[in-house]
Design a protein around this motif. Structure first.
Motif, PDB file in Angstrom:
ATOM      1  N   PRO A 250       0.811  -1.227   0.000  1.00 18.88           N
ATOM      2  CA  PRO A 250       0.000   0.000   0.000  1.00 18.88           C
ATOM      3  C   PRO A 250       0.839   1.269   0.000  1.00 18.88           C
ATOM      4  O   PRO A 250       1.944   1.315   0.541  1.00 18.88           O
ATOM      5  CB  PRO A 250      -0.815  -0.125   1.291  1.00 18.88           C
ATOM      6  CG  PRO A 250      -0.001  -1.011   2.179  1.00 18.88           C
ATOM      7  CD  PRO A 250       0.720  -1.958   1.271  1.00 18.88           C
ATOM      8  N   ALA A 251       0.267   2.290  -0.639  1.00 15.08           N
ATOM      9  CA  ALA A 251       0.863   3.619  -0.663  1.00 15.08           C
ATOM     10  C   ALA A 251      -0.256   4.618  -0.955  1.00 15.08           C
ATOM     11  O   ALA A 251      -1.314   4.247  -1.460  1.00 15.08           O
ATOM     12  CB  ALA A 251       1.958   3.716  -1.722  1.00 15.08           C
ATOM     13  N   LEU A 252      -0.023   5.878  -0.624  1.00 17.80           N
ATOM     14  CA  LEU A 252      -1.028   6.907  -0.882  1.00 17.80           C
ATOM     15  C   LEU A 252      -1.061   7.267  -2.369  1.00 17.80           C
ATOM     16  O   LEU A 252      -0.008   7.386  -3.005  1.00 17.80           O
ATOM     17  CB  LEU A 252      -0.723   8.163  -0.070  1.00 17.80           C
ATOM     18  CG  LEU A 252      -1.043   8.116   1.435  1.00 17.80           C
ATOM     19  CD1 LEU A 252      -0.518   9.372   2.123  1.00 17.80           C
ATOM     20  CD2 LEU A 252      -2.542   7.987   1.665  1.00 17.80           C
ATOM     21  N   LEU A 280      -7.713  11.030  -1.303  1.00 20.57           N
ATOM     22  CA  LEU A 280      -6.558  10.133  -1.281  1.00 20.57           C
ATOM     23  C   LEU A 280      -6.978   8.749  -0.805  1.00 20.57           C
ATOM     24  O   LEU A 280      -7.860   8.609   0.034  1.00 20.57           O
ATOM     25  CB  LEU A 280      -5.470  10.674  -0.349  1.00 20.57           C
ATOM     26  CG  LEU A 280      -4.609  11.840  -0.869  1.00 20.57           C
ATOM     27  CD1 LEU A 280      -3.812  12.444   0.280  1.00 20.57           C
ATOM     28  CD2 LEU A 280      -3.663  11.352  -1.959  1.00 20.57           C
ATOM     29  N   TYR A 282      -5.227   4.860   0.463  1.00 19.30           N
ATOM     30  CA  TYR A 282      -4.008   4.168   0.896  1.00 19.30           C
ATOM     31  C   TYR A 282      -4.189   2.688   0.591  1.00 19.30           C
ATOM     32  O   TYR A 282      -4.871   1.962   1.313  1.00 19.30           O
ATOM     33  CB  TYR A 282      -3.759   4.390   2.387  1.00 19.30           C
ATOM     34  CG  TYR A 282      -2.473   3.760   2.887  1.00 19.30           C
ATOM     35  CD1 TYR A 282      -1.239   4.296   2.537  1.00 19.30           C
ATOM     36  CD2 TYR A 282      -2.497   2.638   3.706  1.00 19.30           C
ATOM     37  CE1 TYR A 282      -0.054   3.726   2.996  1.00 19.30           C
ATOM     38  CE2 TYR A 282      -1.323   2.060   4.169  1.00 19.30           C
ATOM     39  CZ  TYR A 282      -0.099   2.615   3.814  1.00 19.30           C
ATOM     40  OH  TYR A 282       1.056   2.048   4.251  1.00 19.30           O
ATOM     41  N   ALA A 283      -3.613   2.250  -0.519  1.00 15.38           N
ATOM     42  CA  ALA A 283      -3.762   0.863  -0.955  1.00 15.38           C
ATOM     43  C   ALA A 283      -2.711   0.577  -2.022  1.00 15.38           C
ATOM     44  O   ALA A 283      -1.945   1.461  -2.422  1.00 15.38           O
ATOM     45  CB  ALA A 283      -5.169   0.626  -1.505  1.00 15.38           C
ATOM     46  N   ASP A 284      -2.684  -0.674  -2.478  1.00 14.00           N
ATOM     47  CA  ASP A 284      -1.805  -1.065  -3.581  1.00 14.00           C
ATOM     48  C   ASP A 284      -2.484  -0.647  -4.881  1.00 14.00           C
ATOM     49  O   ASP A 284      -3.437  -1.283  -5.332  1.00 14.00           O
ATOM     50  CB  ASP A 284      -1.563  -2.576  -3.550  1.00 14.00           C
ATOM     51  CG  ASP A 284      -0.476  -3.005  -4.520  1.00 14.00           C
ATOM     52  OD1 ASP A 284      -0.465  -2.486  -5.661  1.00 14.00           O
ATOM     53  OD2 ASP A 284       0.331  -3.872  -4.172  1.00 14.00           O
ATOM     54  N   GLU A 285      -2.018   0.427  -5.485  1.00 12.44           N
ATOM     55  CA  GLU A 285      -2.671   0.979  -6.672  1.00 12.44           C
ATOM     56  C   GLU A 285      -2.727  -0.030  -7.806  1.00 12.44           C
ATOM     57  O   GLU A 285      -3.718  -0.096  -8.551  1.00 12.44           O
ATOM     58  CB  GLU A 285      -1.937   2.247  -7.125  1.00 12.44           C
ATOM     59  CG  GLU A 285      -2.611   2.961  -8.277  1.00 12.44           C
ATOM     60  CD  GLU A 285      -1.920   4.274  -8.624  1.00 12.44           C
ATOM     61  OE1 GLU A 285      -2.261   4.859  -9.668  1.00 12.44           O
ATOM     62  OE2 GLU A 285      -1.040   4.702  -7.850  1.00 12.44           O
ATOM     63  N   SER A 373      -6.449  -7.062   0.690  1.00  9.80           N
ATOM     64  CA  SER A 373      -6.145  -5.646   0.910  1.00  9.80           C
ATOM     65  C   SER A 373      -6.869  -5.089   2.122  1.00  9.80           C
ATOM     66  O   SER A 373      -6.735  -3.902   2.431  1.00  9.80           O
ATOM     67  CB  SER A 373      -6.533  -4.831  -0.332  1.00  9.80           C
ATOM     68  OG  SER A 373      -5.813  -5.266  -1.477  1.00  9.80           O
TER      69      SER A 373
END
Length: 395
Positions: A250-252, A280, A282-285, A373
């Motif tokens: 995960p990332a923003l 925004l 916060y997850a694995d895009e 997720s």
């Protein structure tokens, strides 16, 4: 007049005047006490009994009344704090709580009850009587006394997620066993058939010992074996993806440009609405993009599969927003028609498909991605508007 009678009359007058003053004083004090309790009953603690420039008796009374007010005010504030504390606890749990009286009026409820019953207001049990019959809701009821009245405390739990997890876990175990056995069996068969085909195509095997018909028959059989084995390997590799979803990283990322990129990959006009614009997530895009892309692909195929032109303009909509828990929600909606109930109940099961060339893994893999997720993927259908919505929740 006799002096004694005068004295008696004077004493009587003094006594009467004193009594009248005492009675008036008593009445004033009673009114003050009554005012105190009336104000407290109304929740008004702004009053104050003055203690300056008063006689000794009034001063003592006013001080006592002020002390009583402060004590009751402190007690009320503590009670309100406890009520807020308990309310926060109730709203923090995932279990829905409703307190219902003997007339089915809902006296109290928490936020989880509103969420589980999909409503904004709860005042009477008749509002949600049908929803309480949902098999995905576990209900537990107890009797209690509240202010001298019998009430029912109803606890609601959502077991659909638990059932879904158990179902997916069972499928994963089954698929792992199947893929292991099938791969071990098919791999050597495919390899052998390739070898035989190569030898058969070489000039060395074309001798007088075998007729052209036998050679053709042998070649056809080997080609069939090879084709079947290759297709089965592709089949197994496809389903193996379901049991080996990569660990999310995960990332923003900003939701609006993400959805705009997803829409560009869709061979259809897509309406996008994001609230707020700078939302925004916060997850694995990369993983979320796989889910959104698959849902958009299914929406386009739903329009392509229609037997006739839709009565209204074909519409695909992406709507992103947040809920009360500040989770990011992405709704993927289309008006290509509703999914029949008997099909809707199976669409997330691995292998299930209604498409002639479908693999039956798209939706099940998408739900599995959301599951690992920490989120969810659910189906919601508006029967009045004829709109099908797949809801992605990113915590």
């Amino acid at each position: 007049m006799d002096i004694n009678k005068v004295i008696i009359i004077v004493l009587l007058l003094v006594a009467v005047v004193g009594y009248i003053r005492l009675y008036r004083h008593y009445r004033r004090n009673i009114k003050k006490v009554r005012f105190l309790f009336d104000a407290i009953d109304n929740g008004d603690f702004s009053f104050y009994f003055p203690t300056e420039k008063r006689n000794k008796e009034d001063n003592i009374l006013h001080q006592s009344l002020n002390r009583i007010k402060l004590f009751l005010q402190h007690t009320r504030e503590e009670q309100m704090e406890r009520e807020k504390y308990y309310e926060q606890i109730l709203n923090a749990v995932d279990t829905g709580i409703m307190v219902v009286d003997s007339h089915d009026n809902i006296l109290q409820h928490n936020q989880a009850a509103l969420r589980l019953l999909d409503t904004d207001v709860l005042t009477h049990i008749n509002q949600v009587r049908e929803k309480l019959k949902d098999e995905h809701l576990a209900k537990h009821e107890t009797q209690a006394m509240l202010k001298g009245k019998h009430v029912r405390i109803i606890a609601l739990s959502d077991v659909s997620h638990e059932l879904s997890n158990q179902e997916v876990d069972s499928w994963i175990k089954l698929i792992r066993v199947l893929t292991h056995e099938i791969m071990n069996t098919i791999t050597p068969v495919t390899s052998l058939s390739e070898t035989l085909l190569k030898e058969l195509n070489s000039e060395e095997l074309y001798t007088a010992k075998s007729s052209s018909a036998e050679q053709a028959k042998l070649k056809q059989g080997l080609e069939t074996i090879h084709k079947t084995g290759t297709e089965l390997l592709a089949f197994v590799n496809n389903y193996r993806r379901f049991t080996h979803v990569p660990q999310p990283q995960p990332a923003l990322f900003y939701v609006e440009p993400f959805l705009e990129r997803m829409a560009m990959l869709c061979n259809h006009e897509v309406e996008i609405e994001v609230t707020p614009k700078d939302l925004l997530a916060y997850a694995d895009e990369s993983l979320i993009s796989h889910v959104v892309t698959n849902l958009l692909k299914n929406a386009v195929e739903a329009f392509n599969g229609l037997q006739s032109e839709p009565k209204t303009k074909a519409s695909i909509r992406l709507h992103a927003y947040t809920n009360e828990q500040e989770a990011v929600i992405i709704d993927v909606s289309n008006n290509a028609g509703l999914i029949p109930d008997d099909i809707a109940s199976h669409i997330f099961i691995p292998f299930f498909t209604t498409k002639p060339e479908g693999s039956g893994i798209g939706l099940s893999l998408s739900r599995q991605i959301m599951r690992v997720s920490g989120g969810s993927l659910t189906l919601h259908q508006d029967k009045e508007q004829g709109i099908t919505t797949f809801r992605i929740i990113i915590p």
